[in-house]
Design a protein around this motif. Structure first.
Motif, short mmCIF file in Angstrom:
data_model
loop_
_atom_site.label_atom_id
_atom_site.label_comp_id
_atom_site.label_asym_id
_atom_site.label_seq_id
_atom_site.Cartn_x
_atom_site.Cartn_y
_atom_site.Cartn_z
N PRO A 1 -6.54 -16.50 -3.14
CA PRO A 1 -7.37 -17.14 -4.22
C PRO A 1 -8.55 -18.23 -3.45
CG PRO A 1 -5.57 -17.38 -4.68
CD PRO A 1 -5.37 -16.80 -3.40
N VAL A 2 -9.87 -18.11 -3.93
CA VAL A 2 -10.96 -18.93 -3.04
C VAL A 2 -10.28 -20.10 -3.98
CG1 VAL A 2 -12.43 -18.51 -4.89
CG2 VAL A 2 -13.18 -20.14 -2.71
N GLU A 3 -10.12 -21.60 -3.67
CA GLU A 3 -10.09 -22.67 -4.20
C GLU A 3 -10.80 -24.39 -3.51
OE1 GLU A 3 -7.22 -22.76 -0.41
OE2 GLU A 3 -8.43 -24.30 -1.57
N ASN A 4 -10.82 -25.09 -3.87
CA ASN A 4 -11.91 -26.38 -3.63
C ASN A 4 -13.14 -25.61 -4.05
OD1 ASN A 4 -12.78 -28.63 -2.57
ND2 ASN A 4 -12.59 -27.99 -0.57
N VAL A 5 -13.23 -25.00 -5.35
CA VAL A 5 -15.32 -25.08 -5.43
C VAL A 5 -15.33 -25.22 -7.13
CG1 VAL A 5 -14.77 -22.68 -4.49
CG2 VAL A 5 -13.85 -23.33 -6.79
N SER A 6 -16.58 -25.94 -7.03
CA SER A 6 -16.59 -26.71 -8.82
C SER A 6 -17.05 -25.58 -9.59
CB SER A 6 -18.06 -27.72 -8.74
OG SER A 6 -18.82 -27.00 -7.70
N PHE A 7 -17.09 -25.65 -10.90
CA PHE A 7 -17.94 -25.24 -11.38
C PHE A 7 -19.39 -24.66 -11.57
CE2 PHE A 7 -18.12 -23.67 -16.50
CZ PHE A 7 -19.71 -22.77 -16.14
N ARG A 8 -20.31 -25.91 -10.68
CA ARG A 8 -21.71 -25.13 -10.39
C ARG A 8 -21.02 -24.08 -8.81
NH1 ARG A 8 -26.71 -27.16 -10.78
NH2 ARG A 8 -25.37 -28.83 -11.39
N GLY B 1 4.67 -24.84 -1.84
CA GLY B 1 3.33 -25.80 -1.49
C GLY B 1 2.27 -25.08 -0.86
N ARG B 2 1.83 -23.41 -1.42
CA ARG B 2 0.71 -22.84 -1.39
C ARG B 2 0.11 -22.30 -1.86
NH1 ARG B 2 1.88 -18.39 1.58
NH2 ARG B 2 4.74 -17.76 1.74
N THR B 3 -1.07 -21.79 -1.69
CA THR B 3 -1.19 -20.38 -2.95
C THR B 3 -0.32 -19.34 -1.90
OG1 THR B 3 -3.29 -20.37 -1.63
CG2 THR B 3 -3.72 -21.64 -3.59
N HIS B 4 -1.19 -18.23 -2.39
CA HIS B 4 -0.15 -16.88 -2.03
C HIS B 4 -1.48 -15.62 -2.23
CE1 HIS B 4 3.86 -17.48 -1.41
NE2 HIS B 4 3.63 -18.77 -2.31
N SER B 5 -1.32 -14.75 -1.98
CA SER B 5 -2.07 -13.79 -1.84
C SER B 5 -2.51 -12.75 -3.09
CB SER B 5 -1.19 -12.34 -0.35
OG SER B 5 -1.83 -12.57 0.46
N VAL C 1 -11.16 -14.41 -7.94
CA VAL C 1 -11.70 -14.03 -6.88
C VAL C 1 -11.22 -14.64 -5.33
CG1 VAL C 1 -13.81 -14.61 -5.95
CG2 VAL C 1 -13.77 -14.36 -8.22
N THR C 2 -11.07 -13.32 -4.32
CA THR C 2 -10.30 -13.93 -3.11
C THR C 2 -11.27 -14.98 -1.85
OG1 THR C 2 -10.93 -11.84 -2.41
CG2 THR C 2 -9.04 -12.22 -3.44
N GLN C 3 -11.06 -15.05 -1.08
CA GLN C 3 -11.76 -15.76 -0.35
C GLN C 3 -12.91 -14.78 0.20
OE1 GLN C 3 -9.07 -18.27 2.57
NE2 GLN C 3 -8.04 -19.12 0.63
N GLU C 4 -12.00 -13.32 0.54
CA GLU C 4 -12.69 -11.79 1.21
C GLU C 4 -13.67 -11.51 0.39
OE1 GLU C 4 -10.61 -8.36 0.83
OE2 GLU C 4 -12.20 -8.05 2.93
N LEU C 5 -14.12 -11.99 -0.80
CA LEU C 5 -15.31 -11.18 -1.50
C LEU C 5 -15.80 -12.60 -1.73
CD1 LEU C 5 -16.72 -9.75 -3.51
CD2 LEU C 5 -14.98 -10.79 -5.26
#
Length: 492
Positions: free
Chosen positions: A316-323, A398-402, A294-298
């Motif tokens: 990719p979207v990150e810093n998310v919980s399961f909820r 040291g970072r995420t990528h598209s 799941v991308t940040q745009e979506l």
């Protein structure tokens, strides 16, 4: 440079802004005798002085001078000035003045300016959201020959957004977008999407039975749900953007696609089919899984916020919980008109595996899709060479990528090894607030060593509200065999 320009510049440099403004007022008769280009240059100079001295009132008066041409730079200035008043950052907020400036643009802007203004009214970016005003802007722009505006107007008539819903009007404006000149015809057989559009909206061409071919330019990145649903005579699809994301239901009911078009729908769909299996009592039914994390745009388009540490539409979207991931799945399901899987209660949240909405994959589903059993086993998803398929500590900087930049596995699924850890759904379906019901994260992340990115790697945590920082994201799955997937084949 004319004599008046030299004198205006000298006055400003030697005597200051007030003297330059007086010079401008006193010399109006002489200014009107100049050529259009000379008046245009002088006007730009005076507007620049107004801007430097934050004299928005005088700038507005000068901009309203209908004897002077409204060139691109001046129109750009009007957009900027209106945004200043609307934001209220450097001057007192004054939405009335901002709206007055936009009205000036609506009256006197060219087709490109009007298209830009229409997009602003449609999205609410820099001006109060107003679908009716957006439609008015698009109509004036389309009459002036702007094909993007004609397309957007057709979309609004198709959905009844800002205008009275009218299939006939929608078809007329879609024809205008596809015609060499702005002329109408009664049918659309070859739909050429105007270059510059990024997305085909949901239901945009639903039931357009006359469409036989579609041409998608490089600019189109996304096709929404039911965009071409039940276009029964559609045969061919031409696409320029190989990374386009297509909703699974975008071409539902298109029964006469040629072989190449069928390959397109399968290849570029945002979900891929994974056949189920039965082995020694262990079994899972067939399902669909997203090609991409799941991308940040979506995520932002559904949730309205972007919690990620590393920012980028295709990251990719990150810093998310399961909820939060479960809530996203429910909202996306509702947006696409399908049944949400998750129920949120006082003691925890549960997953209905029989619902046809989106959810997180179970560990078994995720590993089955990552391995692609029928194509052979690899240590990582798609290869035994980690650098081919994964962003990890050895190459990520040291970072995420598209998403989608590394090699896909044999099913066409990307980033199942590395980039970010992926949340999974406990198979029991219920997660208690107390932490009972382990939540697993799979696949490794950008800051993991290579052995943490193998398919078998897994970590646990319990609390549904706990976040794993900028190294954890998720992808989504859907059941196969419901009413939305009537053509699912029983493979494997």
């Amino acid at each position: 440079m004319t004599k008046l320009q030299l004198n205006l510049a000298r006055t400003y440099e030697e005597r200051g802004y007030d003297a330059a403004l007086s010079f401008w007022t006193e010399k109006q008769d002489e200014i009107k005798s100049l050529s259009e280009q000379e008046r245009d240059d002088l006007k730009k100079m005076m507007l620049r002085y107004c801007k430097i001295n934050k004299d928005e009132s005088s700038a507005l008066t000068i901009s309203q001078d209908r004897d002077s041409p409204q060139n691109k730079e001046i129109v750009s200035f009007l957009f900027e000035l209106a945004r200043i008043y609307n934001d209220g950052k450097s001057v007192d907020k004054n939405t009335v003045k901002a709206e007055r400036l936009y009205e000036m643009l609506l009256e006197g802007g060219d087709s490109d300016d009007l298209y830009k203004l229409g997009e602003m009214y449609k999205s609410g970016d820099g001006v109060a959201k107003n679908d009716s005003k957006a439609a008015e802007c698009f109509k004036k722009s389309a009459v002036g020959g702007n094909k993007l505006a004609a397309y957007r107007l057709g979309e609004m008539y198709m959905t009844g957004c800002g205008v009275e819903k009218s299939r006939t009007e929608a078809e007329n404006w879609y024809n205008a977008a596809n015609a060499e000149k702005n002329v109408y015809s009664n049918t659309i057989s070859r739909m050429v999407i105007p270059d510059g559009l990024a997305r085909i909206g949901e239901g945009a061409f639903e039931n357009f039975e006359n469409i036989r071919s579609i041409v998608l330019p490089l600019s189109v990145k996304n096709i929404g749900a039911n965009a071409f649903k039940d276009c029964k005579n559609l045969e061919s699809i031409s696409v320029a953007n190989e990374k386009i994301i297509v909703n699974t239901d975008a071409f539902k009911g298109c029964e006469n696609l040629n072989d190449e078009a069928k390959m397109f729908v399968e290849k570029f769909s945002d979900m891929v089919f994974v056949s189920g299996f039965e082995n020694d009592g262990d079994s899972i039914p067939s399902f669909y899984i997203a090609k991409y994390l799941v991308t940040q745009e979506l995520y932002e388009s559904v949730m309205g916020v972007n919690p990620s540490f590393f920012k980028g539409e295709r990251l990719p979207v990150e810093n998310v919980s399961f909820r939060l991931a479960a809530l996203f799945c429910n909202k996306l399901s509702e947006k696409h008109g399908i049944t949400p899987c998750y129920t949120f209660g006082y003691s925890g949240l549960s997953c209905n595996f029989k619902a046809n909405g989106y959810r997180l994959p179970t560990v078994t589903e995720w590993r089955h899709a990552a391995r692609n059993k029928s194509k052979g086993y690899f240590s990582y998803s798609g290869s035994d060479i980690v650098d081919e398929v994964a962003w990890y500590a050895g190459n990520s900087e040291g970072r995420t990528h598209s998403v989608g930049e590394k090699k896909a596995n044999a099913l066409g699924i990307y980033d199942m090894s590395g980039n970010v850890h992926e949340l999974s759904q406990p198979f029991g379906g219920f997660i208690y607030e107390s932490g009972e019901g382990h939540i697993s994260i799979l696949g490794g992340a950008y800051n993991c060593i290579d052995t943490e990115c193998v398919i078998s790697a897994m970590k646990y945590y319990s609390l549904p509200d706990k976040k794993r920082g900028n190294r954890t994201g998720f992808r989504i799955v859907r059941n196969c065999g419901d009413t939305h997937y009537e053509k699912c084949e029983k493979k494997g």
